[in-house]
Design an enzyme around this catalytic site. Structure first.
Site, PDB file in Angstrom:
ATOM      1  N   SER A 145     -19.482  56.834  55.102  1.00  0.00           N
ATOM      2  CA  SER A 145     -20.880  57.242  54.902  1.00  0.00           C
ATOM      3  C   SER A 145     -21.395  57.271  53.332  1.00  0.00           C
ATOM      4  O   SER A 145     -21.019  56.236  52.289  1.00  0.00           O
ATOM      5  CB  SER A 145     -21.297  58.768  54.406  1.00  0.00           C
ATOM      6  OG  SER A 145     -21.502  60.041  54.014  1.00  0.00           O
ATOM      7  N   TYR A 158     -16.945  66.921  51.662  1.00  0.00           N
ATOM      8  CA  TYR A 158     -17.270  65.906  52.829  1.00  0.00           C
ATOM      9  C   TYR A 158     -17.470  64.192  51.610  1.00  0.00           C
ATOM     10  O   TYR A 158     -16.528  63.211  51.508  1.00  0.00           O
ATOM     11  CB  TYR A 158     -18.877  65.967  52.464  1.00  0.00           C
ATOM     12  CG  TYR A 158     -19.716  64.455  53.697  1.00  0.00           C
ATOM     13  CD1 TYR A 158     -20.073  64.272  53.734  1.00  0.00           C
ATOM     14  CD2 TYR A 158     -18.682  65.161  55.367  1.00  0.00           C
ATOM     15  CE1 TYR A 158     -20.782  63.095  54.771  1.00  0.00           C
ATOM     16  CE2 TYR A 158     -19.395  64.022  56.432  1.00  0.00           C
ATOM     17  CZ  TYR A 158     -20.814  63.574  55.427  1.00  0.00           C
ATOM     18  OH  TYR A 158     -20.551  62.390  56.820  1.00  0.00           O
TER      19      TYR A 158
HETATM   20  P1  NAP Z   1     -22.346  65.360  65.008  1.00  0.00           P
HETATM   21  O1  NAP Z   1     -23.524  64.926  65.461  1.00  0.00           O
HETATM   22  O2  NAP Z   1     -22.184  66.647  64.162  1.00  0.00           O
HETATM   23  O3  NAP Z   1     -20.669  65.048  65.930  1.00  0.00           O
HETATM   24  C1  NAP Z   1     -19.722  65.010  65.590  1.00  0.00           C
HETATM   25  C2  NAP Z   1     -18.392  65.094  67.042  1.00  0.00           C
HETATM   26  O4  NAP Z   1     -17.056  65.144  66.166  1.00  0.00           O
HETATM   27  C3  NAP Z   1     -19.561  65.908  67.882  1.00  0.00           C
HETATM   28  O5  NAP Z   1     -18.174  65.627  68.940  1.00  0.00           O
HETATM   29  C4  NAP Z   1     -17.486  67.091  67.092  1.00  0.00           C
HETATM   30  O6  NAP Z   1     -17.742  67.792  67.915  1.00  0.00           O
HETATM   31  C5  NAP Z   1     -16.690  66.457  66.652  1.00  0.00           C
HETATM   32  N1  NAP Z   1     -15.819  66.858  66.151  1.00  0.00           N
HETATM   33  C6  NAP Z   1     -16.288  67.566  65.119  1.00  0.00           C
HETATM   34  N2  NAP Z   1     -14.328  68.628  65.213  1.00  0.00           N
HETATM   35  C7  NAP Z   1     -13.375  67.087  65.796  1.00  0.00           C
HETATM   36  C8  NAP Z   1     -12.001  67.618  65.559  1.00  0.00           C
HETATM   37  N3  NAP Z   1     -11.416  67.912  64.866  1.00  0.00           N
HETATM   38  N4  NAP Z   1     -11.798  67.204  66.759  1.00  0.00           N
HETATM   39  C9  NAP Z   1     -12.600  66.501  67.540  1.00  0.00           C
HETATM   40  N5  NAP Z   1     -14.056  66.236  67.507  1.00  0.00           N
HETATM   41  C10 NAP Z   1     -14.990  66.540  66.239  1.00  0.00           C
HETATM   42  O7  NAP Z   1     -21.919  63.863  64.350  1.00  0.00           O
HETATM   43  P2  NAP Z   1     -22.502  63.002  63.447  1.00  0.00           P
HETATM   44  O8  NAP Z   1     -24.206  63.167  63.424  1.00  0.00           O
HETATM   45  O9  NAP Z   1     -22.590  62.062  64.631  1.00  0.00           O
HETATM   46  O10 NAP Z   1     -22.108  61.772  63.037  1.00  0.00           O
HETATM   47  C11 NAP Z   1     -20.389  61.395  63.216  1.00  0.00           C
HETATM   48  C12 NAP Z   1     -19.829  60.487  61.845  1.00  0.00           C
HETATM   49  O11 NAP Z   1     -20.468  60.577  61.216  1.00  0.00           O
HETATM   50  C13 NAP Z   1     -18.839  61.988  61.429  1.00  0.00           C
HETATM   51  O12 NAP Z   1     -17.872  61.122  60.629  1.00  0.00           O
HETATM   52  C14 NAP Z   1     -20.684  62.121  60.148  1.00  0.00           C
HETATM   53  O13 NAP Z   1     -19.125  62.471  58.987  1.00  0.00           O
HETATM   54  C15 NAP Z   1     -20.216  60.701  60.221  1.00  0.00           C
HETATM   55  N6  NAP Z   1     -21.999  59.875  59.689  1.00  0.00           N
HETATM   56  C16 NAP Z   1     -22.714  61.117  59.604  1.00  0.00           C
HETATM   57  C17 NAP Z   1     -24.491  60.386  59.194  1.00  0.00           C
HETATM   58  C18 NAP Z   1     -25.315  60.807  60.024  1.00  0.00           C
HETATM   59  O14 NAP Z   1     -26.990  60.909  59.046  1.00  0.00           O
HETATM   60  N7  NAP Z   1     -25.379  61.526  60.914  1.00  0.00           N
HETATM   61  C19 NAP Z   1     -23.884  59.599  58.669  1.00  0.00           C
HETATM   62  C20 NAP Z   1     -22.757  59.063  57.490  1.00  0.00           C
HETATM   63  C21 NAP Z   1     -21.774  59.153  58.028  1.00  0.00           C
HETATM   64  P3  NAP Z   1     -18.169  69.598  68.428  1.00  0.00           P
HETATM   65  O15 NAP Z   1     -19.861  68.813  69.395  1.00  0.00           O
HETATM   66  O16 NAP Z   1     -17.138  69.542  69.405  1.00  0.00           O
HETATM   67  O17 NAP Z   1     -18.193  70.643  67.366  1.00  0.00           O
HETATM   68  C1  GCO Z   2     -25.544  65.261  53.939  1.00  0.00           C
HETATM   69  C2  GCO Z   2     -26.197  64.520  54.841  1.00  0.00           C
HETATM   70  C3  GCO Z   2     -25.158  63.087  54.897  1.00  0.00           C
HETATM   71  C4  GCO Z   2     -25.265  62.158  56.036  1.00  0.00           C
HETATM   72  C5  GCO Z   2     -24.770  60.893  56.361  1.00  0.00           C
HETATM   73  C6  GCO Z   2     -25.058  60.248  54.870  1.00  0.00           C
HETATM   74  O1  GCO Z   2     -26.375  66.577  53.495  1.00  0.00           O
HETATM   75  O2  GCO Z   2     -26.138  64.466  53.006  1.00  0.00           O
HETATM   76  O3  GCO Z   2     -25.509  65.073  56.106  1.00  0.00           O
HETATM   77  O4  GCO Z   2     -23.601  63.721  54.503  1.00  0.00           O
HETATM   78  O5  GCO Z   2     -24.451  62.898  56.819  1.00  0.00           O
HETATM   79  O6  GCO Z   2     -23.119  61.145  55.786  1.00  0.00           O
HETATM   80  O7  GCO Z   2     -24.548  58.720  55.287  1.00  0.00           O
END
Ligand code: NAP
Ligand code: GCO
Length: 264
Positions: A145, A158
């Site tokens: 992230s 986080y």
């Molecule tokens: P999201 O839309 O909230 O999806 C997260 C997924 O993880 C969902 O399918 C959720 O399942 C699953 N999950 C949560 N807890 C779990 C567990 N204990 N065991 C198995 N599955 C679990 O998140 P996203 O935005 O796609 O993010 C995916 C990854 O990228 C995360 O690690 C997040 O921190 C990272 N990330 C996101 C962003 C961003 O801007 N979106 C940026 C940087 C990094 P449920 O639906 O059943 O809860």
């Molecule tokens: C926040 C966002 C971020 C993104 C991502 C950025 O609240 O700042 O959720 O944490 O998920 O991790 O890289």
């Protein structure tokens, strides 16, 4: 010349990939030839994910499993190896965030974020590495992230988890590089998924969410990224094209980390 970006014949497990970033990565890996396996914590979400993959023309394999439950993870990996094949590529994608000012956050909330976002990748990686060693190769991609590098208000748990995940990535590289396992991270910028939906909600007066405006001013492209934009970098790190890349965090952030931000 062989296509070094091909994932033909490879089995890819993407955790928490019913939708969001994991789903975007899975589509790209499918298009590169991989067999897609994913898990989610509820049958309801696995079923929804299976339907979404089917609609995208992907014959995915879905399993119900909580990445924090070591026994369940070991059972899932054994089932995958029996039913699909040995896992060649692991994407530790499953994750949650809690946006609470640190001094208002309970220890239980802090622990839950660390458990899913950091202990989970440890548990799943530990479950798949032995078979990767036997097979003579493996690819692990940890979804880090911006918070692996930067802090911001309300995301202490986080940021701690994602900072730890950066170092877990480097340690798996150090410990298993000799077994031809490459472990790298992808550090997404701000991606339009359900996880960030609260940060993009239109305000009661019809204006854009202040955070939405903030992120667009901090991103050179002036926009949120979409999950599909992580697919190419993930295929690169999952393929032979990256066999000499190890312990690296590839930031796919539209340039946020390189940019002081647009002058107001
Ligand atoms: P999201 O839309 O909230 O999806 C997260 C997924 O993880 C969902 O399918 C959720 O399942 C699953 N999950 C949560 N807890 C779990 C567990 N204990 N065991 C198995 N599955 C679990 O998140 P996203 O935005 O796609 O993010 C995916 C990854 O990228 C995360 O690690 C997040 O921190 C990272 N990330 C996101 C962003 C961003 O801007 N979106 C940026 C940087 C990094 P449920 O639906 O059943 O809860
Ligand atoms: C926040 C966002 C971020 C993104 C991502 C950025 O609240 O700042 O959720 O944490 O998920 O991790 O890289």
């Amino acid at each position: 010349m062989a296509n070094i970006f091909s994932l033909e014949g490879k089995v890819a497990l993407i955790t928490g990939a019913s939708y969001g970033i994991g789903f975007g990565i899975a589509k790209a890996m499918h298009n590169a030839g991989a067999t897609i396996v994913f898990n989610d914590i509820k049958q309801e979400f696995v079923d929804k994910g299976m339907a979404a993959y089917k609609e995208a023309g992907i014959d995915a394999h879905g399993y119900v499993c909580d990445v924090t439950d070591e026994d369940a993870v070991n059972e899932m990996v054994a089932k995958i190896e029996k039913e699909v094949g040995v896992i060649d590529i692991l994407v530790n994608n499953a994750g949650i965030i809690k946006r609470i000012p640190m001094c208002e956050m309970t220890a239980a909330d802090f622990r839950q974020v660390i458990d899913i976002d950091l202990n989970g990748p440890f548990i799943v990686s530990k479950a798949v590495i032995p078979s990767m060693i036997k097979k003579g190769h493996g690819k692990i991609i940890n979804i880090c992230s911006m918070m692996s590098e930067l802090g911001r208000e309300t995301v202490s748990a986080y940021a701690a988890a994602k900072g730890g995940l950066k170092m877990l990535t480097r340690n798996i590289c150090a410990e298993y590089g000799a077994d031809n396992i490459q472990c790298n991270g992808i550090g997404p910028g701000y991606i339009a998924t359900p996880q960030t939906a609260p940060l993009r909600e239109t305000q009661a007066d019809g204006s854009r969410h202040p955070f939405d405006q903030f992120i667009c001013s901090r991103t050179p492209a002036g926009r949120w990224l979409n999950p599909d934009e992580l697919g190419g970098p993930a295929v690169f790190l999952a393929s032979d094209a990256s066999n000499a890349v190890n312990g690296h965090i590839l930031y796919v952030d539209g340039g946020i980390l390189a940019y002081i931000g647009k002058q107001p």
